[in-house]
Design a protein around this motif. Structure first.
Motif, PDB file in Angstrom:
ATOM      1  N   GLU A   1       0.838  -1.195   0.000  1.00 10.57           N
ATOM      2  CA  GLU A   1       0.000   0.000   0.000  1.00 10.57           C
ATOM      3  C   GLU A   1       0.879   1.253   0.000  1.00 10.57           C
ATOM      4  O   GLU A   1       2.056   1.222   0.341  1.00 10.57           O
ATOM      5  N   LEU A   2       0.274   2.369  -0.382  1.00  9.42           N
ATOM      6  CA  LEU A   2       0.958   3.649  -0.376  1.00  9.42           C
ATOM      7  C   LEU A   2       1.464   3.957   1.031  1.00  9.42           C
ATOM      8  O   LEU A   2       0.722   3.897   2.002  1.00  9.42           O
ATOM      9  N   ILE A   3       2.758   4.245   1.138  1.00 12.61           N
ATOM     10  CA  ILE A   3       3.360   4.463   2.452  1.00 12.61           C
ATOM     11  C   ILE A   3       3.005   5.840   3.006  1.00 12.61           C
ATOM     12  O   ILE A   3       2.598   5.980   4.141  1.00 12.61           O
ATOM     13  N   SER A   4       3.175   6.855   2.185  1.00 12.40           N
ATOM     14  CA  SER A   4       3.012   8.198   2.707  1.00 12.40           C
ATOM     15  C   SER A   4       2.792   9.170   1.568  1.00 12.40           C
ATOM     16  O   SER A   4       2.944   8.827   0.399  1.00 12.40           O
ATOM     17  N   GLU A   5       2.433  10.393   1.916  1.00 12.07           N
ATOM     18  CA  GLU A   5       2.392  11.455   0.937  1.00 12.07           C
ATOM     19  C   GLU A   5       3.176  12.637   1.495  1.00 12.07           C
ATOM     20  O   GLU A   5       3.288  12.811   2.705  1.00 12.07           O
ATOM     21  N   TYR A   6       3.694  13.442   0.614  1.00 10.54           N
ATOM     22  CA  TYR A   6       4.699  14.429   1.011  1.00 10.54           C
ATOM     23  C   TYR A   6       4.517  15.681   0.168  1.00 10.54           C
ATOM     24  O   TYR A   6       4.244  15.598  -1.026  1.00 10.54           O
ATOM     25  N   GLU A   7       4.641  16.828   0.767  1.00 14.05           N
ATOM     26  CA  GLU A   7       4.499  18.081   0.041  1.00 14.05           C
ATOM     27  C   GLU A   7       5.869  18.596  -0.372  1.00 14.05           C
ATOM     28  O   GLU A   7       6.762  18.767   0.458  1.00 14.05           O
ATOM     29  N   VAL A   8       6.030  18.849  -1.673  1.00  9.17           N
ATOM     30  CA  VAL A   8       7.289  19.378  -2.177  1.00  9.17           C
ATOM     31  C   VAL A   8       7.555  20.728  -1.518  1.00  9.17           C
ATOM     32  O   VAL A   8       6.673  21.588  -1.483  1.00  9.17           O
ATOM     33  N   PRO A   9       8.744  20.944  -0.958  1.00 12.81           N
ATOM     34  CA  PRO A   9       9.000  22.138  -0.146  1.00 12.81           C
ATOM     35  C   PRO A   9       9.076  23.430  -0.958  1.00 12.81           C
ATOM     36  O   PRO A   9       9.239  23.420  -2.172  1.00 12.81           O
ATOM     37  N   ARG A  10       9.004  24.551  -0.231  1.00 10.44           N
ATOM     38  CA  ARG A  10       9.160  25.873  -0.811  1.00 10.44           C
ATOM     39  C   ARG A  10      10.462  26.481  -0.284  1.00 10.44           C
ATOM     40  O   ARG A  10      10.965  26.088   0.752  1.00 10.44           O
ATOM     41  N   ARG A  11      10.967  27.459  -1.004  1.00  9.80           N
ATOM     42  CA  ARG A  11      12.215  28.103  -0.579  1.00  9.80           C
ATOM     43  C   ARG A  11      12.034  28.809   0.754  1.00  9.80           C
ATOM     44  O   ARG A  11      12.926  28.857   1.587  1.00  9.80           O
ATOM     45  N   ASP A  12      10.839  29.370   0.937  1.00 12.69           N
ATOM     46  CA  ASP A  12      10.531  30.131   2.134  1.00 12.69           C
ATOM     47  C   ASP A  12       9.131  29.750   2.585  1.00 12.69           C
ATOM     48  O   ASP A  12       8.232  29.598   1.754  1.00 12.69           O
ATOM     49  N   SER A  13       8.936  29.603   3.884  1.00  5.91           N
ATOM     50  CA  SER A  13       7.615  29.216   4.391  1.00  5.91           C
ATOM     51  C   SER A  13       6.556  30.256   4.085  1.00  5.91           C
ATOM     52  O   SER A  13       5.361  29.966   4.090  1.00  5.91           O
ATOM     53  N   LEU A  14       6.971  31.517   3.802  1.00  3.18           N
ATOM     54  CA  LEU A  14       6.017  32.582   3.491  1.00  3.18           C
ATOM     55  C   LEU A  14       5.735  32.692   2.000  1.00  3.18           C
ATOM     56  O   LEU A  14       4.930  33.529   1.583  1.00  3.18           O
ATOM     57  N   ASP A  15       6.391  31.886   1.196  1.00  5.98           N
ATOM     58  CA  ASP A  15       6.148  31.908  -0.244  1.00  5.98           C
ATOM     59  C   ASP A  15       4.730  31.461  -0.562  1.00  5.98           C
ATOM     60  O   ASP A  15       4.247  30.466  -0.017  1.00  5.98           O
ATOM     61  N   ASN A  16       4.085  32.184  -1.451  1.00  5.31           N
ATOM     62  CA  ASN A  16       2.766  31.805  -1.949  1.00  5.31           C
ATOM     63  C   ASN A  16       2.896  31.496  -3.434  1.00  5.31           C
ATOM     64  O   ASN A  16       3.145  32.393  -4.244  1.00  5.31           O
ATOM     65  N   ILE A  17       2.779  30.209  -3.790  1.00  5.66           N
ATOM     66  CA  ILE A  17       2.914  29.795  -5.186  1.00  5.66           C
ATOM     67  C   ILE A  17       1.584  30.045  -5.885  1.00  5.66           C
ATOM     68  O   ILE A  17       0.602  29.352  -5.660  1.00  5.66           O
ATOM     69  N   VAL A  18       1.549  31.072  -6.750  1.00  6.26           N
ATOM     70  CA  VAL A  18       0.300  31.465  -7.400  1.00  6.26           C
ATOM     71  C   VAL A  18       0.078  30.724  -8.712  1.00  6.26           C
ATOM     72  O   VAL A  18      -1.041  30.664  -9.218  1.00  6.26           O
ATOM     73  N   ASN A  19       1.135  30.169  -9.262  1.00  4.35           N
ATOM     74  CA  ASN A  19       0.981  29.400 -10.503  1.00  4.35           C
ATOM     75  C   ASN A  19       2.119  28.398 -10.601  1.00  4.35           C
ATOM     76  O   ASN A  19       3.248  28.683 -10.219  1.00  4.35           O
ATOM     77  N   ARG A  20       1.823  27.209 -11.091  1.00  2.25           N
ATOM     78  CA  ARG A  20       2.844  26.185 -11.259  1.00  2.25           C
ATOM     79  C   ARG A  20       2.516  25.374 -12.496  1.00  2.25           C
ATOM     80  O   ARG A  20       1.353  25.144 -12.836  1.00  2.25           O
ATOM     81  N   SER A  21       3.531  24.919 -13.181  1.00  3.15           N
ATOM     82  CA  SER A  21       3.314  24.108 -14.381  1.00  3.15           C
ATOM     83  C   SER A  21       4.593  23.354 -14.719  1.00  3.15           C
ATOM     84  O   SER A  21       5.672  23.639 -14.197  1.00  3.15           O
ATOM     85  N   ASP A  22       4.453  22.391 -15.624  1.00  2.73           N
ATOM     86  CA  ASP A  22       5.587  21.635 -16.158  1.00  2.73           C
ATOM     87  C   ASP A  22       6.421  20.963 -15.073  1.00  2.73           C
ATOM     88  O   ASP A  22       7.629  20.809 -15.211  1.00  2.73           O
TER      89      ASP A  22
END
Length: 547
Positions: free
Chosen positions: A471-492
Motif C-alpha cells: 500500500e501507499l506508504i506516505s504522501e509528502y508536500e514538495v517544499p518551498r524556498r521560504d515558508s512565506l512563499d505563496n505559489i500562485v501558478n505552477r506548471s511543467d
C-alpha cells in the motif's frame, strides 16, 4: 536553519536554499524509509518579454551532476542558456547561444563526454550544438541540406551523428561523420506508410539500428534495419502483419553485432488499445524468440482497482481465457527508456486514457506511438501543448484531446533473454493533466523497488520487493524556498530519477512573497530528494510471508 546563497549568472539570478532541518517544514513520516530534502534551488531572470522558460530541459548526469537548458530573452535577444551544476546545485559552467524567432531545441542526446542539442531553425534548417560536459566548450556543427526533411531525433556516438525524422511522409535518417565531414542518407529505409520508431547506435558492436513501423492499423509490418557505422546496410529483419497482435512501441537493446532484444507494448488488431507487453529477440539475421505477456498475467496489473472491481475483473479474465479470447483493456501507455543494471533489464510504463473535447473516451487510432522522447531524452516546450507525444505523426481522430487521465505506473523486470521476472505498479488514482510529462519514477536495488508519483505539489511513494503488493506508504508536500512563499501558478513539474536513491523534482512557478524583493518572481526550480532503501527490513518481511 535555512541557508540561502545568491549567485549572479550574467543576467540570471541563481538562488539556492539548502534544506538541512526537515522539521522546519513540519512533515512527519510513518515509515522507516523517509523522504529527505537535500537541496532546493531556483533560477530566475529579469521579467523581459518571453522570459518564461517556455522551452527547457533538465538532464540528470548521475553523480556527475545536472545539465539545464532554458530559453529566455536578454536585452531583447532570444538565447538558450545552458548550465551545468554539481549534485549540490553549485554552478560549474555555463554557455549561451543566441537564436532567432521560433528557433528551439527539439531533441538532445548524451554520448560519451558530450551532449548534443538539435536546434530547429525552421524551414528545414537545423544546427547541432556539441558541448563538452567537463569543460563546457561548445562547438556548432552545421551540414549541407540534402533534402527537405523534418528532423525530430538526434543520436550520436564517437564521430557519428544521426538525425532521424521524415521527408515526404517517409522515414529518413541523415548520417554525419564529423571527423571526415561526409554526410549521406541511410539507404533502403523508405517503406510505404511507415515512420521511424527508434534510432540507436552502438560503437562497440559496430551497429546502427533503425526501427521502422507501420503508421496505420491496416499496415503494421515492423522493419529492423542493421547498418555498419559507415552507413552501409548489412541486412534487415521484417516482422510481418499478424492477426493476433500489432506491435505498438519499441525499446531496443543492442547486445551484439547481430543480436538485439526489443521491449514494448502490443495491441490486438481488433482493439487498438494496449493489450500487453512483449520481448523480441533478433539474432543472426532472424527472429530468435518472441514473448507476449497479456496484462492479465502480470501479478499487480489490477491492483489499482478496488476489491469489488478486482473480483469482477478476475471473473472476466477467467471467462475470456476459457473462450481463448483476450480481455479488452481501456488504457494506452507511455513507454520510458530501458534501464539496464547488472543482469536485469527494467521497462516502465504509464497508463493513461485520453479525455476528448466532446467528453468521450474512445479508441485512439494512432499514427505513431507514444514515447517519453524517441530516445533517452525529451524536451519540454510550449506549455499550451508541449512536444507531440506521437513519434512523427498525429492523431487522425476528429475529437480533440484536451487532457490525459493517468491510471497507473508499471515497472517490469526482465532477464537478458527477455523473460519476465516480476512486475509491480503504482496507482495514479485517475490523476488528470493536460501535460504529457513523466509523473512517475522508480529505482531498484537488489530487487527492492521504490516507486514515486508526482501530483502537483504532492509526492506519493512506497517501497516493496519484486511483485509484493504494498500500500501507499506516505504522501509528502514538495517544499518551498521560504515558508512565506505563496505559489500562485505552477506548471511543467516533472519527477526524474537522478542517481542511486536521489531524485530530481523540477518545474516552473510564479511565487509571491511580500517580505521579499521583488515580491513576485518567476522561477524554474529544482529539488533534490533522497529516499533511502530499507531493503533489509523489506526482505525480512518477504521471507516471513513466504514461510
Amino acid at each position: 536553519m535555512t541557508n540561502n546563497k545568491k549567485i549572479t549568472i550574467n543576467n540570471s539570478l541563481f538562488l539556492k536554499a539548502n534544506f538541512i532541518l526537515l522539521l522546519l517544514i513540519g512533515i512527519c513520516f510513518s515509515s522507516s524509509a523517509q523522504i529527505q530534502v537535500i537541496d532546493h534551488t531556483e533560477i530566475t531572470t529579469k521579467s523581459e518579454e518571453g522570459s518564461d522558460f517556455s522551452d527547457y530541459t533538465a538532464v540528470p548526469l548521475g553523480e556527475n551532476g545536472l545539465l539545464v537548458s532554458l530559453t529566455h530573452y536578454v536585452k531583447g535577444q532570444k538565447e538558450i542558456l545552458i548550465a551545468k551544476y554539481d549534485t549540490t546545485f553549485q554552478n560549474i559552467w555555463e554557455q549561451k547561444h543566441v537564436v532567432k524567432g521560433e528557433d528551439k531545441i527539439v531533441h538532445y542526446v548524451v554520448a560519451d563526454s558530450f551532449i548534443y542539442y538539435l536546434v530547429d531553425k525552421q524551414r528545414y534548417d537545423y544546427e547541432i550544438l556539441k558541448i563538452n560536459l567537463h569543460s563546457g566548450i561548445m562547438k556548432i556543427i552545421t551540414y549541407e541540406k540534402i533534402l527537405k526533411a523534418t528532423y525530430t531525433e538526434i543520436c550520436a556516438a564517437g564521430n557519428i551523428i544521426l538525425l532521424g525524422g521524415e521527408a515526404e511522409n517517409n522515414p529518413v535518417v541523415l548520417h554525419l561523420n564529423i571527423k571526415t565531414g561526409r554526410q549521406q542518407i541511410l539507404p533502403s529505409l523508405v517503406q510505404k506508410s511507415t515512420y521511424l520508431a527508434n534510432l540507436s547506435i552502438d560503437i562497440e558492436n559496430d551497429v546502427i539500428l533503425a526501427i521502422v513501423a507501420g503508421k496505420y492499423s491496416s499496415y503494421k509490418y515492423s522493419f529492423f534495419y542493421f547498418y555498419s557505422l559507415d552507413a552501409q546496410l548489412r541486412y534487415n529483419v521484417t516482422i510481418p502483419d499478424n492477426k493476433e497482435y500489432d506491435l505498438q512501441t519499441f525499446r531496443p537493446l543492442i547486445t551484439a553485432t547481430d543480436e538485439i532484444i526489443v521491449f514494448g507494448t502490443y495491441s490486438s488488431p481488433k482493439w487498438k488499445r494496449s493489450q500487453g507487453i512483449y520481448s523480441l529477440k533478433i539474432k543472426d539475421k532472424k527472429e530468435d524468440g518472441f514473448r507476449f505477456y497479456d496484462f492479465s498475467y502480470l501479478n499487480n496489473f489490477f491492483n489499482n482497482l478496488n476489491e469489488k472491481k478486482r473480483e469482477k475483473m478476475a471473473v472476466k479474465v477467467k471467462r475470456a481465457r476459457k473462450k481463448d479470447s483476450p480481455v479488452r483493456y481501456s488504457n494506452d501507455y507511455f513507454v520510458s527508456p530501458l534501464r539496464i543494471e547488472k543482469d536485469r533489464i527494467y521497462l516502465s510504463l504509464e497508463g493513461y486514457n485520453p479525455v476528448y473535447q466532446n467528453g468521450n473516451n474512445v479508441a485512439n487510432n494512432m499514427i505513431g506511438n507514444p514515447y517519453f522522447g524517441s530516445g533517452n531524452s525529451r524536451v519540454y516546450n510550449n506549455r499550451g501543448g508541449n512536444r507531440s507525444m506521437w513519434q512523427n505523426g498525429g492523431n487522425p481522430n476528429p475529437n480533440v484531446t484536451v487532457s490525459y487521465k493517468y491510471e497507473q505506473g508499471i515497472v517490469c523486470s526482465f532477464d537478458k533473454e527477455g523473460k519476465l521476472l516480476w512486475d509491480n505498479q503504482f496507482d495514479f488514482d485517475e490523476f488528470e493533466s493536460q501535460k504529457i510529462f513523466p509523473f512517475f519514477s522508480y529505482s531498484v536495488r537488489n530487487d527492492t523497488l521504490a516507486l514515486f508519483r508526482l501530483d502537483e505539489e504532492e509526492l506519493f511513494y512506497k517501497q516493496t520487493v519484486k511483485s509484493k503488493e504494498q500500500e501507499l506508504i506516505s504522501e509528502y508536500e514538495v517544499p518551498r524556498r521560504d515558508s512565506l512563499d505563496n505559489i500562485v501558478n505552477r506548471s511543467d513539474e516533472i519527477l526524474m530519477h537522478w542517481y542511486d536513491d536521489n531524485y530530481l523534482v523540477s518545474g516552473y512557478q510564479i511565487v509571491r512573497n511580500q517580505l521579499s524583493s521583488p515580491a513576485r518572481r518567476k522561477v524554474f526550480y529544482f529539488t533534490r530528494l533522497r529516499y533511502p532503501f530499507s531493503a533489509v527490513e523489506v526482505d525480512k518481511k518477504e521471507e516471513k510471508e513466504e514461510k
